[in-house]
Design an enzyme around this catalytic site. Structure first.
Site, mmCIF file in Angstrom:
data_model
loop_
_atom_site.group_PDB
_atom_site.id
_atom_site.type_symbol
_atom_site.label_atom_id
_atom_site.label_comp_id
_atom_site.label_asym_id
_atom_site.label_seq_id
_atom_site.Cartn_x
_atom_site.Cartn_y
_atom_site.Cartn_z
ATOM 1 N N ASP A 194 -10.607 -7.240 41.441
ATOM 2 C CA ASP A 194 -11.852 -6.485 41.611
ATOM 3 C C ASP A 194 -11.807 -5.100 40.968
ATOM 4 O O ASP A 194 -12.415 -4.157 41.468
ATOM 5 C CB ASP A 194 -12.214 -6.338 43.112
ATOM 6 C CG ASP A 194 -12.199 -7.674 43.827
ATOM 7 O OD1 ASP A 194 -12.756 -8.629 43.271
ATOM 8 O OD2 ASP A 194 -11.621 -7.764 44.919
ATOM 9 N N GLY A 209 -14.567 -13.736 40.721
ATOM 10 C CA GLY A 209 -16.003 -13.479 40.608
ATOM 11 C C GLY A 209 -16.203 -12.256 39.748
ATOM 12 O O GLY A 209 -15.738 -11.176 40.088
ATOM 13 N N HIS A 210 -16.824 -12.442 38.608
ATOM 14 C CA HIS A 210 -17.106 -11.314 37.718
ATOM 15 C C HIS A 210 -18.591 -10.989 37.798
ATOM 16 O O HIS A 210 -19.421 -11.860 37.571
ATOM 17 C CB HIS A 210 -16.783 -11.683 36.267
ATOM 18 C CG HIS A 210 -15.320 -11.689 35.969
ATOM 19 N ND1 HIS A 210 -14.801 -12.192 34.814
ATOM 20 C CD2 HIS A 210 -14.280 -11.226 36.673
ATOM 21 C CE1 HIS A 210 -13.488 -12.056 34.834
ATOM 22 N NE2 HIS A 210 -13.151 -11.477 35.951
ATOM 23 N N GLN A 234 -8.321 -12.036 38.924
ATOM 24 C CA GLN A 234 -7.523 -11.416 39.993
ATOM 25 C C GLN A 234 -6.778 -10.180 39.458
ATOM 26 O O GLN A 234 -7.309 -9.512 38.601
ATOM 27 C CB GLN A 234 -6.566 -12.421 40.636
ATOM 28 C CG GLN A 234 -7.260 -13.461 41.510
ATOM 29 C CD GLN A 234 -7.713 -14.695 40.744
ATOM 30 O OE1 GLN A 234 -7.006 -15.194 39.888
ATOM 31 N NE2 GLN A 234 -8.892 -15.185 41.053
ATOM 32 N N LYS A 257 -13.202 -5.790 35.933
ATOM 33 C CA LYS A 257 -12.842 -6.420 34.655
ATOM 34 C C LYS A 257 -14.058 -7.005 33.940
ATOM 35 O O LYS A 257 -14.169 -6.913 32.728
ATOM 36 C CB LYS A 257 -11.803 -7.542 34.884
ATOM 37 C CG LYS A 257 -10.484 -7.047 35.446
ATOM 38 C CD LYS A 257 -9.496 -8.182 35.659
ATOM 39 C CE LYS A 257 -9.848 -9.126 36.786
ATOM 40 N NZ LYS A 257 -9.849 -8.532 38.129
HETATM 41 P P1 IMP Z 1 -6.854 -17.652 46.865
HETATM 42 O O1 IMP Z 1 -6.741 -17.250 45.443
HETATM 43 O O2 IMP Z 1 -8.229 -18.118 47.248
HETATM 44 O O3 IMP Z 1 -5.778 -18.598 47.275
HETATM 45 O O4 IMP Z 1 -6.620 -16.330 47.762
HETATM 46 C C1 IMP Z 1 -5.372 -15.674 47.803
HETATM 47 C C2 IMP Z 1 -5.554 -14.156 47.888
HETATM 48 O O5 IMP Z 1 -6.067 -13.685 46.657
HETATM 49 C C3 IMP Z 1 -6.527 -13.701 48.965
HETATM 50 O O6 IMP Z 1 -6.097 -12.451 49.468
HETATM 51 C C4 IMP Z 1 -7.824 -13.515 48.203
HETATM 52 O O7 IMP Z 1 -8.685 -12.602 48.836
HETATM 53 C C5 IMP Z 1 -7.280 -12.952 46.895
HETATM 54 N N1 IMP Z 1 -8.164 -13.206 45.755
HETATM 55 C C6 IMP Z 1 -8.347 -14.367 45.098
HETATM 56 N N2 IMP Z 1 -9.210 -14.199 44.086
HETATM 57 C C7 IMP Z 1 -9.561 -12.907 44.084
HETATM 58 C C8 IMP Z 1 -10.395 -12.105 43.231
HETATM 59 O O8 IMP Z 1 -10.994 -12.557 42.254
HETATM 60 N N3 IMP Z 1 -10.487 -10.778 43.566
HETATM 61 C C9 IMP Z 1 -9.809 -10.242 44.606
HETATM 62 N N4 IMP Z 1 -9.023 -10.940 45.417
HETATM 63 C C10 IMP Z 1 -8.885 -12.256 45.159
#
Ligand code: IMP
Length: 425
Positions: free
Chosen positions: A13, A40-41, A223, A16
């Site tokens: 977040d 999510g962009h 991420q 990007k």
């Molecule tokens: P997962 O990727 O859904 O397995 O989540 C694992 C961790 O990564 C959790 O803490 C999510 O909130 C975090 N996470 C996954 N994708 C994003 C993103 O795009 N932005 C911020 N945090 C993310």
């Protein structure tokens, strides 16, 4: 533009999407290399707001070729919905999208396993995942039982999925979850497959030829570094390599064809989900950052945890990724603060840490060592030239540059494209 890997330097977040959007006009190809629809962009163009989860933000630029690489995991239903939505909004996808036939499929059972595991965990062990099935899908890939997008074209696909479901349903039942209806699942996937099938192909050869022909590629990371499966705050991470190295393994472009690594970093810190966050603010300043920065997850809508800039994380991130240049974002969010703190080191059990400790339980007990700087208490959102920023704002940015050893290339002071100051690139 040189072949550039763009990486989030914190916990995701970092903004990007907006930086990618600005740089896309300077490249021929945009390639996503890891993650799935957990990302999510958000991109704002004029009055229109687009939130993309799987499609590279480059899709919003007419004429740009976009690739979803082999390192991405793809929920066909979610991707089909995104493709349909862009088409409905008048964005011409045409032959601009190529999805790797080697990318692994995220099935509804991955989401069910993700949710069941989280529900079964004790509070302190919960990851706080997006429940999109990302961990279980990458787990299948590594366990060599996953199915890939190219398999959708194989007449044996229904049989392969049925065999997989026999095992999965036994696991789900053992976890106390409902087994899934295999026939229904196959029907749903085949429906989505009809939408995405025309875009599936050999992205590796496509990118190899693009490199050979001297085309420029922007590798779009999702991420952030602290969510990387190897280098992040494990186990409170996502299940892919979100760091720069992932660009090579996730697309098949070799390391010696990468010219530059760009780190995207917020001028403060946020994190969504569980896990340690040394500079987290649970007071009114944290609330102010959340409010001013509109810090709600683009994928799940969850409020993001907010805190001061963490130079320990930033330095560690710069070391792993080899950042050549920063894109710093959301400086305007700090406009109202009288004093701003920067974490320059951690302390734990009487020991000083200059870098991120590998043991997450130590990281959780670390307290930040702060230095303070005066705020500028004036709006920066409409400024378009770096030199027009208040002196205190420039001093703050320059201190971040000094503490991290990475030069500044882009500074973002607001969501619109025009609020992007080009400094050294
Ligand atoms: P997962 O990727 O859904 O397995 O989540 C694992 C961790 O990564 C959790 O803490 C999510 O909130 C975090 N996470 C996954 N994708 C994003 C993103 O795009 N932005 C911020 N945090 C993310």
């Amino acid at each position: 533009m040189a072949n550039t890997v763009l990486v989030g330097a914190q916990w995701g977040d970092e903004g990007k999407g907006k930086i990618i959007d600005v740089l896309t006009s300077e490249v021929d190809v945009v390639a996503r290399y890891q993650g799935g629809n957990n990302a999510g962009h958000t991109v704002i163009i004029g009055d229109a707001k687009y939130v993309l989860h799987l499609l590279p933000s480059g899709m919003l630029h007419e004429g740009k070729q976009c690739v979803i690489g082999n390192g991405v995991v793809i929920d066909p239903t979610a991707l089909a919905a995104e493709i349909n939505e862009l088409s409905e909004k008048g964005i011409d996808i045409g032959d601009r999208l190529l999805i790797s036939d080697r990318a692994h499929i995220v099935f509804p059972y991955h989401g069910a396993l993700d949710a069941s595991r989280e529900a079964a965990c004790r509070k302190e062990n919960k990851i706080g995942t997006t429940k999109r099935g990302i961990g279980p899908a990458y787990g299948d890939k590594m366990s060599r039982v996953g199915l890939r997008l190219g398999d959708l074209r194989d007449p044996a696909f229904p049989q392969l999925l049925t065999e997989r479901m026999n095992e999965v349903n036994r696991v789900l039942e053992a976890m106390g979850a409902e087994p899934l209806d295999t026939a229904k699942l196959i029907t749903g996937i085949c429906e989505a497959a009809r939408v995405i099938e025309p875009f599936i192909g050999d992205s590796i050869t496509f990118l190899g030829e693009a490199v050979r022909d001297g085309k420029s590629i922007l590798f779009e990371g999702a991420q952030g570094t602290m969510l990387d499966i190897d280098f992040g705050s494990y186990p409170f991470v996502t299940s892919s390599n979100s760091t720069a190295g992932g660009a090579c393994t996730g697309t098949g472009v070799p390391p010696n064809k990468i010219d530059r690594v760009l780190g995207v970093i917020k001028t403060y810190t946020t994190r969504v989900g569980e896990g340690p966050f040394p500079t987290e603010l649970t007071d009114e300043i944290g609330e102010l950052l959340a409010r001013e920065g509109n810090e709600f997850g683009a994928t799940t809508g969850r409020p993001r945890r907010c805190g001061w800039f963490d130079a320990v994380v930033a330095r560690y991130s710069a070391m792993i990724n080899g950042f050549d240049v920063w894109a710093m974002t959301k400086l305007d969010v700090l406009d109202k603060l009288a004093t701003i703190k920067i974490c320059v080191a951690y302390e734990c059990d009487g020991e000083r840490y200059e870098t991120v400790p590998g043991n997450v339980r130590i990281l959780a007990r670390c307290t930040p060592v702060y230095e303070e700087m005066p705020g500028w208490q004036s709006p920066t959102g409409d400024i378009t030239v770096y030199e027009d920023l208040p002196q205190a704002a420039r001093d703050y940015v320059e201190r971040l540059v000094e503490l991290t050893g990475v030069k500044l290339g882009i500074l973002s002071v607001g969501a619109p494209r025009k609020s992007t100051l080009r400094v050294g690139m």
